[in-house]
Design an enzyme around this catalytic site. Structure first.
Site, PDB file in Angstrom:
ATOM      1  N   CYS A 363      -6.026  33.218  -0.758  1.00  0.00           N
ATOM      2  CA  CYS A 363      -4.780  33.016  -2.350  1.00  0.00           C
ATOM      3  C   CYS A 363      -5.058  34.186  -3.874  1.00  0.00           C
ATOM      4  O   CYS A 363      -4.471  35.388  -2.652  1.00  0.00           O
ATOM      5  CB  CYS A 363      -4.931  31.777  -2.605  1.00  0.00           C
ATOM      6  SG  CYS A 363      -3.988  30.572  -3.483  1.00  0.00           S
ATOM      7  N   HIS A 470      -5.749  28.644   2.031  1.00  0.00           N
ATOM      8  CA  HIS A 470      -7.469  28.331   1.991  1.00  0.00           C
ATOM      9  C   HIS A 470      -8.172  26.959   3.350  1.00  0.00           C
ATOM     10  O   HIS A 470      -6.762  26.808   3.669  1.00  0.00           O
ATOM     11  CB  HIS A 470      -7.346  26.918   0.802  1.00  0.00           C
ATOM     12  CG  HIS A 470      -7.160  27.972  -0.774  1.00  0.00           C
ATOM     13  ND1 HIS A 470      -8.062  28.542  -1.095  1.00  0.00           N
ATOM     14  CD2 HIS A 470      -6.090  27.890  -1.378  1.00  0.00           C
ATOM     15  CE1 HIS A 470      -7.943  28.931  -2.366  1.00  0.00           C
ATOM     16  NE2 HIS A 470      -6.473  28.579  -2.649  1.00  0.00           N
TER      17      HIS A 470
END
Length: 519
Positions: A363, A470
């Site tokens: 991310c 994630h």
């Protein structure tokens, strides 16, 4: 139905509220009761994607795991207000799973009047649907500077008429003073809600505590209902702290002191088994606004994997033959990238990658690996990237929050080749959108897309991988593909960890206390 409410308060942050709340959720759920967790307000950059009225939203990771422990479906009512710190004096406000710009701009104390009706309604809804609601407080209920705008501790306890446990970390010292001082600062009506004290993280002979528990009960009328021995190895992810070797999963029956290991090679010299695989050293860069650190907990439960936080080049160099460097998520990517450069870690990461070392960006870490961060709307900040992937990230006002299931490209290269063709599931929480740098592509420098929809790329050599996903390192298929040779049986499941927590409190609370709390 109107649920009975049990609330876990703490004398300080880090006393053990989240851990104990999770254990209570599983304890009551195993009795066949319908259970839900609740925390009115959480301040954390560790968040998970759950169902909301608007499709999908965010709650704190602790409440997500507590809902799984309760055998419930996670939803935004379990943590109606989430504060995600972006700087020391500023947090993004997430109400009922969605970013609320008006509340984000509002002064701290003025916010409580606006959000309390939403919080109270969320709690009332959960009480109407469940037999038991296990509530977690925040910080300390005796923070008298905040009592006038309290929306997370005793105001919640009064609203729910909750049976409250007050937990303290006895390992820090001063536990009885903490308990007495907290009780003494509460008004009489709130003291009456406290049904028991819990001494957490105790080392040594519990008989040496006498006569302090009885003296405290004489002063306050509240009994000490549990003394919980120090247990680092419960296997739950850390909510706000950092991991170390002590938090590797170990079943509650094995909580005794570690057995010293013989010198390296000693077993082989005696004809015993030698280690099958070398240690894999994974260094996670711990920048100030790190987010979603809990997703790395499963790696700690894999034999032969050593995780370590790194905040300087000297720490990185001090690790013998670091194998992986991980750039985790960030709540303020440009700020954490600037910090990384101030520490000199940018050069250390570049050298590691240039020598063929494995680098993973997740991310915000993916965004850092690119050439540039572009912020036309003032969301995060402009900055040059680390230049390890020919990508550019543009920050947008709309926030992507969703569950994602994707398959790695069959041509995934290098140390990540084990993921080729593997289907994985995770979640996305990001403002930035990342794509190939156009000018670099024209010059022939093209990142290899290994996940569809702009979710993952690697460099030409294959050693640098960046993903928006994630939870990749929590996915069982990904763990099996990457670490299968190290696994001696399955990675401990969350259910096994939750059951261990419930067994633990069942063993160490005074008989009948936990059932009496909901009688």
């Amino acid at each position: 139905m109107t649920a009975k409410c049990v609330m876990v308060l703490g004398t300080t942050s880090g006393a053990g509220k989240s851990w104990l709340t999770t254990a209570l959720c599983r304890y009551y759920a195993r009795q066949g009761l319908k259970v839900a967790p609740f925390k009115a307000q959480n301040m954390s950059n560790n968040a998970r994607v759950v169902a909301s009225d608007n499709g999908q939203g965010e709650i704190g990771s602790a409440q997500y795991f507590q809902s799984l422990a309760a055998k419930a479906v996670p939803d935004v009512r379990m943590n109606p207000l989430l504060l995600k710190p972006e700087r020391d004096t500023h947090s993004q406000v997430v109400l009922m799973g969605q970013v609320d710009e008006a509340l984000t701009a509002m002064p701290w104390r003025g916010r409580s009047a606006s959000v309390w009706p939403v919080i109270a309604q969320a709690l009332d809804d959960l009480r109407a649907e469940n037999d038991v609601v296990v509530i977690e407080g925040a910080g300390s209920p005796a923070e008298i500077n905040l009592s006038g705008s309290d929306i997370v501790n005793m105001r919640v306890a009064r609203h729910a008429q909750a049976a409250c446990l007050l937990v303290t970390d006895i390992d820090r010292g001063g536990a009885f003073a903490h308990l007495y001082g907290t009780w003494a600062l509460l008004p009489e009506s709130e003291r009456a809600l406290i049904k028991g004290y819990v001494l957490n993280k105790f080392r040594g002979d519990a008989s040496l505590l006498a006569p302090a528990p009885q003296m405290l009960q004489d002063l306050t009328g509240v009994p000490t209902v549990a003394t919980l021995p120090m247990w680092w190895q419960h296997g739950l992810p850390e909510e706000d702290g950092v991991f170390d070797d002590r938090t590797t999963f170990c079943a509650p029956t094995l909580v005794a002191a570690r057995t010293a290991l013989p010198p390296k090679g000693a077993l082989a010299a005696r004809g015993g088994p030698a280690p099958l695989t070398p240690v894999l050293r994974i260094s996670v860069i711990a920048y100030p606004r790190i987010s979603n650190l809990d997703e790395f907990q499963p790696l700690k439960n894999i034999p032969g994997v050593r995780l370590q936080w790194v905040r300087s080049p000297s720490e990185l160099a001090g690790l013998a033959a670091t194998d992986w460097i991980v750039l985790p998520g960030s709540k303020h990517t440009s700020g954490d990238l600037a910090w990384l450069r101030q520490q000199g870690l940018d050069g250390a990461i570049a050298r590691h990658a240039g020598q063929g070392g494995v680098v993973l960006g997740v991310c915000g870490g993916l965004q850092m690996l690119g050439e540039a961060l572009i912020d036309p709307h003032g969301i995060d900040g402009n900055a040059p990237g680390l230049g390890l992937l020919p990508l550019v990230t543009v920050f947008e006002t709309a926030k992507t929050v969703r569950h994602t299931q994707v398959c790695f490209d069959a041509a995934t290269l290098g140390p990540w080749a084990a993921l080729a063709g593997v289907q994985v599931a995770g979640y996305e929480i990001h403002h930035g959108q990342t794509q190939q740098h156009p000018a670099m592509a024209q010059g022939g420098d093209v990142a290899r897309a290994v996940l569809p929809g702009g979710l993952g790329w690697q460099n030409g050599a294959g050693n640098v991988l960046g993903v928006y996903l994630h939870g990749l390192l929590e996915d069982p298929a990904a763990l099996q593909a990457l670490f299968g040779a190290r696994l001696r049986g399955p990675v401990p499941t969350l259910d096994r960890i939750f059951d261990g927590l419930a067994d633990y409190i069942g063993l160490h609370f005074e008989p009948g206390v936990l059932d009496a709390l909901i009688a």
